[in-house]
Design an enzyme around this catalytic site. Sequence first.
Site, PDB file in Angstrom:
ATOM      1  N   ASN A  38       1.038  -1.481   0.055  1.00 30.94           N
ATOM      2  CA  ASN A  38       0.028  -0.657   0.494  1.00 30.94           C
ATOM      3  C   ASN A  38       0.953   1.220   0.328  1.00 30.94           C
ATOM      4  O   ASN A  38       2.005   1.472  -0.285  1.00 30.94           O
ATOM      5  CB  ASN A  38      -0.979  -0.070   1.529  1.00 30.94           C
ATOM      6  CG  ASN A  38      -2.649   0.649   0.838  1.00 30.94           C
ATOM      7  OD1 ASN A  38      -2.734   1.553   0.092  1.00 30.94           O
ATOM      8  ND2 ASN A  38      -3.691  -0.542   1.225  1.00 30.94           N
ATOM      9  N   HIS A  64       3.649   0.145  -2.657  1.00 32.45           N
ATOM     10  CA  HIS A  64       3.990  -1.741  -2.797  1.00 32.45           C
ATOM     11  C   HIS A  64       5.096  -1.714  -2.627  1.00 32.45           C
ATOM     12  O   HIS A  64       5.984  -2.846  -3.974  1.00 32.45           O
ATOM     13  CB  HIS A  64       3.577  -1.747  -3.990  1.00 32.45           C
ATOM     14  CG  HIS A  64       1.343  -1.651  -4.161  1.00 32.45           C
ATOM     15  ND1 HIS A  64       1.222  -2.176  -2.655  1.00 32.45           N
ATOM     16  CD2 HIS A  64       0.707  -1.812  -4.314  1.00 32.45           C
ATOM     17  CE1 HIS A  64      -0.003  -2.400  -2.967  1.00 32.45           C
ATOM     18  NE2 HIS A  64      -0.806  -2.606  -4.338  1.00 32.45           N
ATOM     19  N   HIS A 121      -0.621  -9.820  -3.492  1.00 31.23           N
ATOM     20  CA  HIS A 121      -1.625  -8.870  -4.493  1.00 31.23           C
ATOM     21  C   HIS A 121      -2.301  -9.840  -5.680  1.00 31.23           C
ATOM     22  O   HIS A 121      -2.676  -9.708  -7.044  1.00 31.23           O
ATOM     23  CB  HIS A 121      -1.157  -7.706  -5.037  1.00 31.23           C
ATOM     24  CG  HIS A 121      -1.889  -6.761  -5.903  1.00 31.23           C
ATOM     25  ND1 HIS A 121      -2.255  -6.563  -6.736  1.00 31.23           N
ATOM     26  CD2 HIS A 121      -1.804  -5.225  -4.700  1.00 31.23           C
ATOM     27  CE1 HIS A 121      -3.226  -5.824  -6.734  1.00 31.23           C
ATOM     28  NE2 HIS A 121      -2.600  -4.832  -6.150  1.00 31.23           N
ATOM     29  N   SER A 122      -2.491 -11.037  -5.613  1.00 34.45           N
ATOM     30  CA  SER A 122      -3.672 -11.891  -6.528  1.00 34.45           C
ATOM     31  C   SER A 122      -5.053 -11.173  -7.081  1.00 34.45           C
ATOM     32  O   SER A 122      -5.487 -10.887  -6.285  1.00 34.45           O
ATOM     33  CB  SER A 122      -4.290 -13.470  -6.288  1.00 34.45           C
ATOM     34  OG  SER A 122      -2.320 -14.028  -5.755  1.00 34.45           O
ATOM     35  N   TYR A 123      -5.135 -11.528  -8.087  1.00 31.47           N
ATOM     36  CA  TYR A 123      -6.189 -10.965  -8.917  1.00 31.47           C
ATOM     37  C   TYR A 123      -7.041 -12.058  -8.520  1.00 31.47           C
ATOM     38  O   TYR A 123      -6.976 -13.255  -9.653  1.00 31.47           O
ATOM     39  CB  TYR A 123      -5.943 -10.002  -9.955  1.00 31.47           C
ATOM     40  CG  TYR A 123      -5.593  -8.349 -10.145  1.00 31.47           C
ATOM     41  CD1 TYR A 123      -6.558  -7.362 -10.195  1.00 31.47           C
ATOM     42  CD2 TYR A 123      -3.836  -8.690 -10.418  1.00 31.47           C
ATOM     43  CE1 TYR A 123      -6.219  -6.541 -10.415  1.00 31.47           C
ATOM     44  CE2 TYR A 123      -3.553  -7.136  -9.564  1.00 31.47           C
ATOM     45  CZ  TYR A 123      -3.904  -6.605 -10.363  1.00 31.47           C
ATOM     46  OH  TYR A 123      -3.974  -5.276 -10.410  1.00 31.47           O
ATOM     47  N   ASP A 155     -11.546   0.869  -3.881  1.00 32.58           N
ATOM     48  CA  ASP A 155      -9.756   0.367  -3.670  1.00 32.58           C
ATOM     49  C   ASP A 155      -9.332   1.061  -2.299  1.00 32.58           C
ATOM     50  O   ASP A 155      -9.180   1.932  -2.454  1.00 32.58           O
ATOM     51  CB  ASP A 155      -9.062   1.730  -4.741  1.00 32.58           C
ATOM     52  CG  ASP A 155      -7.278   0.947  -4.863  1.00 32.58           C
ATOM     53  OD1 ASP A 155      -6.945   0.168  -3.535  1.00 32.58           O
ATOM     54  OD2 ASP A 155      -6.604   2.029  -5.691  1.00 32.58           O
ATOM     55  N   GLN A 208      -7.795  -4.222   2.619  1.00 33.16           N
ATOM     56  CA  GLN A 208      -7.486  -3.606   0.710  1.00 33.16           C
ATOM     57  C   GLN A 208      -8.701  -4.483  -0.253  1.00 33.16           C
ATOM     58  O   GLN A 208      -8.173  -5.182  -0.781  1.00 33.16           O
ATOM     59  CB  GLN A 208      -6.226  -3.373   0.253  1.00 33.16           C
ATOM     60  CG  GLN A 208      -6.279  -1.244  -1.037  1.00 33.16           C
ATOM     61  CD  GLN A 208      -6.327  -0.833   0.123  1.00 33.16           C
ATOM     62  OE1 GLN A 208      -6.262  -0.114   0.523  1.00 33.16           O
ATOM     63  NE2 GLN A 208      -6.619   0.883  -0.648  1.00 33.16           N
ATOM     64  N   GLU A 219      -6.408  -7.317   0.197  1.00 36.10           N
ATOM     65  CA  GLU A 219      -5.624  -6.935   0.734  1.00 36.10           C
ATOM     66  C   GLU A 219      -5.014  -7.885   1.221  1.00 36.10           C
ATOM     67  O   GLU A 219      -5.216  -6.425   2.438  1.00 36.10           O
ATOM     68  CB  GLU A 219      -4.728  -6.034  -0.166  1.00 36.10           C
ATOM     69  CG  GLU A 219      -4.342  -6.477  -2.231  1.00 36.10           C
ATOM     70  CD  GLU A 219      -4.511  -4.529  -2.888  1.00 36.10           C
ATOM     71  OE1 GLU A 219      -3.254  -3.821  -2.105  1.00 36.10           O
ATOM     72  OE2 GLU A 219      -4.638  -5.162  -3.331  1.00 36.10           O
TER      73      GLU A 219
END
Length: 359
Positions: free
Chosen positions: A68, A95, A173-175, A244, A288, A321
């Site tokens: 972040n 990050h 931070h996997s989508y 976000d 997050q 996150e």
Amino acid sequence: MASGDDDVELDHGGLRVAIRPLGATIARLLVRSGDGSARDVVLGFASAARQEADAAHPYFGTIGRVANRIANARFSLDGTTEFALARNSGPHCLHGGSVGFDSRVWTVVATAANAVTLHIDSRDGDEGFPGHVRASIEYSIQASTAEQPAGLSISYKVESMDSKVSIANLTTHSYFNLSGLHKESILDHVAHFPNVKGHLLTDDTQIPTGELVPTGQDSAMDFTSAPKSFGRDFQHVQQFRGYDHFYVLCDVDADLTAAEKKLQLAAIVSSPDSGIAMECWTDAVGFQLYTGNWLDGSVTGKLGSQPADAICGPHSGFCIEASAPPDAINSKSKNVRDTVIVQADKPWTQKTVFRFSIV
């Protein structure tokens, strides 16, 4: 041991996972869907070579040293000495700086059928951060039981390797796209955050103001009172192109380091297309929520495990996150600052588990 080009394959309890040393990335995560097919529910690249070649990729790996934002890319540990960091998000550090942990090759130090452990050293002065630290991650697949579905457990630890005080705040931070990218948007995914206390109000540059907006005061931000799709109130969260925002799971003014850390259910998200549901359990202060607002279509789905024409465009994935709050080190609250402190007698630890089932 695996090199940066070799994904470590785990297959246990009905889950198949590939961990990539480049960025300590979850490269593939195959989950059984409602129609019986195995669907890869994370976005990313088919190979480490492609991931490395795309220097502008949108953070697919493990974020560190600090996830972040850090306001104005500066912080102090003693009120006197100031550390200057890379300004890679407007005036702020995002990050971990220009070359964060997600862009580096981690060392695989142990493997088993259902687990892999990786670590990385970050020297004193790396990206402007003080102190030599060693970060380690254990990924392990937990088989389903009568009480809980199968899941991927992620345990983080950051240790000081010298006498200097430092800071850390790692997260994945996997989508996720629980349709397996069979649908190009996650805005139909239904989310419920049963234990959230509220979200942090931020300024226009996404730095927290210090104010917690309690659950229920802003209906567009409320996933706690009742489940709803990410898209239902999307028109009301366009300041940052979508969600976000940092959701708080505990009293951020409490002595968070003294309390015994325990896992709690942070989020439940499901895809109506696949029937796959994901639970996120964590001992972090909060998380997050990011709905892939800046994905631009430059990344394509992984052939063989996702549709060949799957394009990772805006809102094609979401991130949970789990972490300490944004800009924690600059908070007025000592207890919040302490959530990111690393010193010789105090390693930084965190655990998050993603569990999968069919609804």
